[in-house]
Structure formats: C-alpha cells, structure tokens
Design an enzyme around this catalytic site. Structure first.
Site, PDB file in Angstrom:
ATOM      1  N   SER A   1      97.550  65.849  27.179  1.00 15.27           N
ATOM      2  CA  SER A   1      97.052  67.219  27.214  1.00 15.27           C
ATOM      3  C   SER A   1      96.391  67.454  25.868  1.00 15.27           C
ATOM      4  CB  SER A   1      98.204  68.206  27.447  1.00 15.27           C
ATOM      5  OG  SER A   1      97.727  69.538  27.503  1.00 15.27           O
TER       6      SER A   1
ATOM      7  N   TYR B   1     108.635  74.761  27.508  1.00 17.72           N
ATOM      8  CA  TYR B   1     108.469  76.037  28.198  1.00 17.72           C
ATOM      9  C   TYR B   1     109.856  76.626  28.444  1.00 17.72           C
ATOM     10  CZ  TYR B   1     103.625  74.615  29.260  1.00 17.72           C
ATOM     11  OH  TYR B   1     102.311  74.211  29.183  1.00 17.72           O
TER      12      TYR B   1
ATOM     13  N   HIS C   1     101.794  66.256  24.587  1.00 22.39           N
ATOM     14  CA  HIS C   1     101.554  67.697  24.628  1.00 22.39           C
ATOM     15  C   HIS C   1     100.734  68.162  23.427  1.00 22.39           C
ATOM     16  CE1 HIS C   1     103.445  71.867  25.750  1.00 22.39           C
ATOM     17  NE2 HIS C   1     102.126  71.872  25.757  1.00 22.39           N
TER      18      HIS C   1
ATOM     19  N   ASP D   1     102.779  71.710  37.166  1.00 23.26           N
ATOM     20  CA  ASP D   1     102.683  71.275  35.774  1.00 23.26           C
ATOM     21  C   ASP D   1     103.659  72.078  34.927  1.00 23.26           C
ATOM     22  OD1 ASP D   1     100.983  69.862  33.550  1.00 23.26           O
ATOM     23  OD2 ASP D   1     101.185  71.955  32.923  1.00 23.26           O
TER      24      ASP D   1
END
Length: 336
Positions: free
Chosen positions: A153, A55, A122, A50
C-alpha cells in the site's frame, strides 16, 4: 456484482469494502453498526474486504473475522490486511523478517485464519522499496504458509512503480479518484503490463466526492478529517485525498455541475456524485477493485450497485479532467 482479477490472488468483486471506518479514526462507531455494514456488504455481493492491523488496534480485523467466519472458512471471500504501521518509530529498519512475522501472526489470530489471503506493507517509508530484504521476508512468510500473497500500500506513484519491479508483488494499493488522477498517467499501464492487481482506496476523498459535506460540518475529535487536515498524524494525502477542504468542496460542486452527475443515467436511475466517482475509477481497466468504506448499510449497497452501471461517456470523463486541471491539480499532482 462484476469481478476482476487481482494479481495471483484471483477474482474479487470490483467494488470491495474498506474497513478503516469500522476500526478507528472516523469518530465513534459501535460494534452493531460495524457488523451491520459488513453484513450489508456481503448481501450486496461484495467479497473483497480490506483492513489493517492498526485499524482500532486490530478491532477491524477481529470484526471481519467474526462476521465473515463462515465465508472465510469456505473461501467465499478475500480479506486483505496490512502490516508495518505498528512500528514505533515507523522507520525503514523496522521492516525486518522478525517484525513482519510478528505482525502477520497477530493478524492471523485476529482474523482467525491459518493463512492470510493478502498482506500489504502499510505505506512504509520510501527507503523500504529499495530494500530487497523486506520483500524477501514476505516471500519467506509465503513459503511458510502464513500468507498466500503479498503486495504494498503506497502513498506515492513512484513507490508503486518501484514496488512492482519485485516479481513477488501481486498488488498495489493507492489513492485514485477524480481528485487524484496522476496514477492514470503511467502507473496503471505499468501495473497491467506486469499483471499486478490495483486496489483503489480513498475513492470518495473522505466524503468530498459524496457531495454531502459542507463548510458548516464539524467532525469529531477522533475523526482524521478533524485532526489530520495538515498531516499531523499521518500523510495528509489520506485526508480529503490531500485537497484543502474548502478547495475540495468547490471542486466537488464544479464536478457535479459539469459532469451532470445528478442527472438520470442510461439505467433510468439518478447518478449521484459518489456513484459517478466510483464509476470513473472502474472505467480504468487496470483497476482490480475499489474499496469505499461506510458504516451506513444504505451507502454500502449504493456503492456496490455501481458495478452494474454502464461506463461513463467521453464527455463525463472530459468533465472530470477539466475540473481536476482547473481546481485540484495544483494541490496534489506534484506530491503523490
């Protein structure tokens, strides 16, 4: 490594790998460290990874794409990414088809693929879950072959319940661990009834549930456990699962004591607090995969090994409920 079904995505390792740490927000992590962690995960039988486009501004995606290139090409792994947090400002109106296509195309390039296995919104603003057009946009991207499946998410249980009302949503990622037990009240049952996959993040409460943290620990300036304790950068529930640090340390000590988490288990191996916590999550049948993150190969292998451990007994689960009710519930249950 045992496998479970993740919606229509297919079978994935029930212990996956969360790659937030190899991207950003956990202090400095060198590329060799990141590569070693991902390689250790594959060697341990993990085939679900994931990540997210934010990130390390895509660093995590690029590392996974490079290290897993052959596995991706042969369909031996599933890589899930997330989109939406690149928006500035991060508002519901930004979840348009044009923006999502732009984010998805960037992730395709970072991972070196034509089709992304799974794209998750997200942690969007709550209003997005009440805008069918955002989910229509994901369906369009799937029709175009840019993504194979899509999900969300979420921060809050209510968001997850709203999301699974959309027929195209194949997965929901949320925080679930012995310090965040509310999803077990209703959400897991509802997800299972709809054959929606459940991905559990922050399973070790940012380290609290490893038993390795102490009151004397100091975290680097670039570590969210330093700068986000009050939710200054993003939802505070992502840091220590929303439990105040000192209270979390006390609760972790209590859980280790009451669940006898450091005693020998039936396999003859020592059951650490981390292993106890991961096994507790996997004991819930509706969970598809749990995604602990680490940059230490030894820890990655230990996390993966939890798949082969037997379920916890009723006394252990009762201990987890008692510690949650007595020490944690007041801090988190009403919020997420």
């Amino acid at each position: 490594m045992n496998h479970r079904t993740l919606g229509s995505v297919g079978a994935v390792s029930e212990v996956g790998y969360g790659s937030w740490q190899i991207g950003s927000d956990w202090g400095d992590v060198s590329e060799p460290e990141a590569v070693a962690a991902v390689e250790a995960a594959r060697d341990a039988g993990i085939d679900f990874f994931d990540t997210a486009d934010v990130y390390g501004d895509g660093r995590s995606e690029r590392i996974l794409g490079d290290v897993l290139e052959d596995d991706i090409a042969h369909g031996d792994v599933t890589v899930a990414t997330k989109a939406g947090r690149r928006l500035d400002p991060h508002v519901a109106d930004g979840y348009s088809e044009a923006n999502l296509r732009r984010f998805v195309d960037r992730s395709r390039e970072n991972l070196g693929v034509e089709t992304l296995d799974l794209v998750q919104l997200h942690c969007p603003p709550t209003d997005v879950y009440y805008r069918p057009e955002a989910f229509d946009a994901l369906a369009t991207l799937a029709d175009e072959g840019r993504i194979a499946s899509y999900g969300v998410s979420v921060e809050r249980v209510e968001e997850g319940l709203k999301a699974i009302a959309y027929p195209g949503v194949e997965s929901v990622q949320l925080i679930f661990n012995p310090f965040r037990q509310r999803p077990a009240e209703l959400f897991l049952e509802e997800a299972a009834a709809r054959d929606v996959g459940v991905i559990c993040r922050v399973p070790l409460a940012s380290g609290l549930l490893t038993g390795a943290l102490s009151r004397d620990d100091e975290f680097p300036e670039s570590d969210h456990r330093n700068y986000n304790r009050d939710g200054d950068a993003f939802d505070v529930g992502e840091t220590f699962a929303g439990v105040p640090y000192e209270a979390g340390l006390d609760a972790a000590d209590a859980l280790a004591d009451r669940a006898d988490a450091v005693a020998d288990d039936p396999t003859g191996d020592e059951l650490s607090l981390a292993a106890f916590s991961l096994r507790w999550i996997l004991d819930h049948d509706a969970v598809s995969t749990v995604i602990p993150g680490s940059t230490t190969p030894e820890h990655v292998r230990a996390n993966a090994a939890v798949s082969d451990r037997p379920p916890l007994d009723d006394d252990a689960h009762e201990a987890a409920r008692a510690v949650y009710d007595e020490r944690v519930r007041e801090h988190v249950h009403h919020r997420w």
